[in-house]
Design an enzyme around this catalytic site. Structure first.
Site, PDB file in Angstrom:
ATOM      1  CB  CYS A 131      -0.933   0.005   1.203  1.00 36.12           C
ATOM      2  SG  CYS A 131      -2.064  -1.373   1.201  1.00 36.12           S
ATOM      3  CG  HIS A 271      -3.383   3.519   2.113  1.00 36.98           C
ATOM      4  ND1 HIS A 271      -3.821   3.149   0.874  1.00 36.98           N
ATOM      5  CD2 HIS A 271      -3.422   2.390   2.873  1.00 36.98           C
ATOM      6  CE1 HIS A 271      -4.114   1.858   0.880  1.00 36.98           C
ATOM      7  NE2 HIS A 271      -3.890   1.373   2.079  1.00 36.98           N
ATOM      8  CG  ASN A 301      -6.833  -0.757   1.130  1.00 34.42           C
ATOM      9  OD1 ASN A 301      -6.078  -0.337   0.266  1.00 34.42           O
ATOM     10  ND2 ASN A 301      -6.406  -1.263   2.276  1.00 34.42           N
TER      11      ASN A 301
HETATM   12  O1  UT7 Z   1      -4.070  -1.141   3.492  1.00 34.88           O
HETATM   13  C1  UT7 Z   1      -3.197  -1.925   4.217  1.00 34.88           C
HETATM   14  C2  UT7 Z   1      -3.336  -1.688   5.649  1.00 34.88           C
HETATM   15  N1  UT7 Z   1      -4.514  -2.298   6.164  1.00 34.88           N
HETATM   16  C3  UT7 Z   1      -5.229  -1.649   7.039  1.00 34.88           C
HETATM   17  O2  UT7 Z   1      -4.926  -0.520   7.306  1.00 34.88           O
HETATM   18  C4  UT7 Z   1      -6.356  -2.351   7.722  1.00 34.88           C
HETATM   19  C5  UT7 Z   1      -6.266  -2.050   9.190  1.00 34.88           C
HETATM   20  N2  UT7 Z   1      -7.316  -2.638   9.980  1.00 34.88           N
HETATM   21  C6  UT7 Z   1      -8.600  -2.224   9.897  1.00 34.88           C
HETATM   22  O3  UT7 Z   1      -8.963  -1.389   9.109  1.00 34.88           O
HETATM   23  C7  UT7 Z   1      -9.577  -2.797  10.893  1.00 34.88           C
HETATM   24  O4  UT7 Z   1      -8.850  -3.495  11.871  1.00 34.88           O
HETATM   25  C8  UT7 Z   1     -10.634  -3.741  10.257  1.00 34.88           C
HETATM   26  C9  UT7 Z   1     -11.597  -2.935   9.405  1.00 34.88           C
HETATM   27  C10 UT7 Z   1      -9.955  -4.786   9.405  1.00 34.88           C
HETATM   28  C11 UT7 Z   1     -11.421  -4.429  11.363  1.00 34.88           C
HETATM   29  O5  UT7 Z   1     -12.040  -3.460  12.182  1.00 34.88           O
HETATM   30  P1  UT7 Z   1     -11.876  -3.528  13.774  1.00 34.88           P
HETATM   31  O6  UT7 Z   1     -12.701  -2.471  14.313  1.00 34.88           O
HETATM   32  O7  UT7 Z   1     -10.392  -3.478  14.062  1.00 34.88           O
HETATM   33  O8  UT7 Z   1     -12.477  -4.928  14.126  1.00 34.88           O
HETATM   34  P2  UT7 Z   1     -11.772  -6.131  14.889  1.00 34.88           P
HETATM   35  O9  UT7 Z   1     -10.748  -6.764  14.031  1.00 34.88           O
HETATM   36  O10 UT7 Z   1     -11.409  -5.688  16.252  1.00 34.88           O
HETATM   37  O11 UT7 Z   1     -13.004  -7.123  15.024  1.00 34.88           O
HETATM   38  C12 UT7 Z   1     -14.143  -6.818  15.809  1.00 34.88           C
HETATM   39  C13 UT7 Z   1     -15.188  -7.866  15.548  1.00 34.88           C
HETATM   40  C14 UT7 Z   1     -14.636  -9.291  15.594  1.00 34.88           C
HETATM   41  O12 UT7 Z   1     -15.636 -10.118  16.129  1.00 34.88           O
HETATM   42  P3  UT7 Z   1     -15.556 -10.609  17.652  1.00 34.88           P
HETATM   43  O13 UT7 Z   1     -14.266 -11.347  17.787  1.00 34.88           O
HETATM   44  O14 UT7 Z   1     -15.617  -9.355  18.464  1.00 34.88           O
HETATM   45  O15 UT7 Z   1     -16.764 -11.473  17.776  1.00 34.88           O
HETATM   46  C15 UT7 Z   1     -14.435  -9.642  14.156  1.00 34.88           C
HETATM   47  O16 UT7 Z   1     -14.488 -10.999  13.901  1.00 34.88           O
HETATM   48  O17 UT7 Z   1     -15.669  -7.678  14.216  1.00 34.88           O
HETATM   49  C16 UT7 Z   1     -15.612  -8.932  13.536  1.00 34.88           C
HETATM   50  N3  UT7 Z   1     -15.482  -8.688  12.113  1.00 34.88           N
HETATM   51  C17 UT7 Z   1     -16.533  -8.494  11.327  1.00 34.88           C
HETATM   52  N4  UT7 Z   1     -17.871  -8.445  11.589  1.00 34.88           N
HETATM   53  C18 UT7 Z   1     -18.680  -8.214  10.544  1.00 34.88           C
HETATM   54  C19 UT7 Z   1     -14.355  -8.631  11.376  1.00 34.88           C
HETATM   55  N5  UT7 Z   1     -14.665  -8.390  10.094  1.00 34.88           N
HETATM   56  C20 UT7 Z   1     -16.023  -8.308  10.035  1.00 34.88           C
HETATM   57  C21 UT7 Z   1     -16.931  -8.086   9.000  1.00 34.88           C
HETATM   58  N6  UT7 Z   1     -18.246  -8.033   9.308  1.00 34.88           N
HETATM   59  N7  UT7 Z   1     -16.549  -7.899   7.718  1.00 34.88           N
END
Ligand code: UT7
Length: 354
Positions: A131, A271, A301
């Site tokens: 990225c 980004h 993204n």
């Molecule tokens: O471009 C390269 C760099 N990449 C990035 O910058 C991505 C960086 N990370 C992020 O943008 C975020 O971490 C995400 C968007 C990927 C995830 O958001 P988050 O607020 O950090 O969620 P999390 O990983 O803490 O997950 C919270 C909950 C989890 O469920 P439990 O364990 O609390 O039951 C995940 O399994 O959200 C769940 N979850 C989803 N739920 C519905 C993860 N993905 C999804 C989804 N839909 N698509």
């Protein structure tokens, strides 16, 4: 010194009149596939909702490449548009750099396909900093021009991430989209690319990766069956936190090194991975949100393509004007991150000097 078509003596065909060689952006362009994929598309595939995706990422829809569309074809289209905006022909380019982590083939470089498609005969290579690829590419392009190795460069960020996502992994499949953005960089009399900061922490190699398909884990029936050719991000939250800290500190140190204050910034173009990451970076930098360009809502993204797509959209919508001080910053797999400090020199779209 290696030259790739530029005039190493500093007295050639460039636009510079001063003694010190500088690089500036003289054209931008972008291209995205026609196929629009709304968040609802994923509701049938994984346990997710449109609401979750919008609230946690800021994404409403993204573009997925159709049949026959590739990283190279999108890169070619974006490149042509940037050349048109700069008012120069493909034959006038000394070097093409394609920043991508989704090349058309392992061999040869996607830049070779772009060179062929554009009908150019210049040197060309791919660059993979995920990225952060466009940030690394901007720094590389400026170094080529400043050293005299090139006078005109076509820098492209292009991806077809839809080809490397696992549509059954909700933690990644909703995030990414396809597209390409490009910039023409030319020798100039005042600095358009003022300075860059490039960083990488290889200890976090596993945090964002496509495990198979390379020399470490060659493609096999087993690697395909185990889904090892798709993007995995085992700890999205860790990437989130590191992205905020990395981008904010790269921006702050670049401003400080160049004796500039955040008040002097006209626009930050980060980004486009996550609207919450962007808001947190702005808060950390103490920059008002209205001076930060947010554009992932319609395209998701797009990795190395995200900054040049955003720059093109910002310029065409009048958010970027001649003289503006601009910071671009990105973070991604590697983990690689960085920032470019730019003075915008392009005129209004369609106007003189555009
Ligand atoms: O471009 C390269 C760099 N990449 C990035 O910058 C991505 C960086 N990370 C992020 O943008 C975020 O971490 C995400 C968007 C990927 C995830 O958001 P988050 O607020 O950090 O969620 P999390 O990983 O803490 O997950 C919270 C909950 C989890 O469920 P439990 O364990 O609390 O039951 C995940 O399994 O959200 C769940 N979850 C989803 N739920 C519905 C993860 N993905 C999804 C989804 N839909 N698509």
């Amino acid at each position: 010194m290696t030259t790739v078509g530029g005039d190493a003596t500093g007295t050639g065909t460039g636009t510079a009149s001063g003694s010190r060689r500088q690089a500036a952006i003289t054209g931008v362009g972008s291209a995205v596939p026609e196929r629009v994929v709304p968040n609802a598309f994923f509701e049938d595939l994984v346990d997710t909702t449109d609401e979750w995706i919008r609230e946690r990422t800021g994404i409403r829809e993204r573009r997925f490449a159709g049949e026959g569309e590739t990283t190279g074809s999108l890169a070619t289209l974006a490149g042509r548009r940037a050349l048109d905006a700069a008012g120069i022909s493909p034959e006038a380019i000394d070097l093409i750099i394609v920043a991508t982590c989704t090349p058309d083939r392992p061999l040869p470089a996607t830049a070779a396909a772009v060179q062929r498609n554009l009908g150019s005969s210049c040197a060309a290579f791919d660059l993979n900093a995920a990225c952060a690829g466009f940030i690394y590419g901007m720094s590389t392009s400026a170094a080529f021009i400043e050293s005299g190795a090139a006078d005109r460069i076509l820098l492209i960020g292009a991806e077809t991430l839809s080809r490397v996502i696992n549509l059954h992994d909700r933690t990644t499949c909703v995030l990414f989209g396809d597209g390409a953005g490009a910039a023409v960089l030319e020798r100039a009399s005042s600095p358009g690319v003022i300075d860059s900061a490039l960083h990488l922490d290889g200890n976090e190699y596993e945090l964002l990766t496509i495990p198979a398909g390379g020399a470490e884990e060659p493609t096999s029936v087993d690697s395909v069956e185990r889904g090892r050719h798709a993007i995995v991000m085992p700890n999205g939250q860790a990437v989130f936190k590191k992205a905020v800290v990395g981008m904010a500190s790269a921006c702050a140190s670049l401003l400080e090194k160049n004796g500039l204050s955040k008040e002097e910034l006209d626009l930050v173009v980060p980004h486009q991975a996550n609207a919450r990451i962007i808001a947190a970076v702005a808060d950390r930098l103490h920059v008002e949100h209205d001076r930060v360009f947010v554009d992932m809502e319609w395209v998701g993204n797009t990795s190395a393509a995200s900054i040049p797509i955003a720059l093109d959209r910002a310029w065409r919508s009048g958010r970027l004007r001649p003289g503006h001080l601009v910071l671009t910053t990105a973070f991604g797999a590697g983990l690689a991150w960085g920032a470019n400090l730019l003075r915008w020199t392009m005129g209004e779209p369609g106007g003189a000097g555009a």
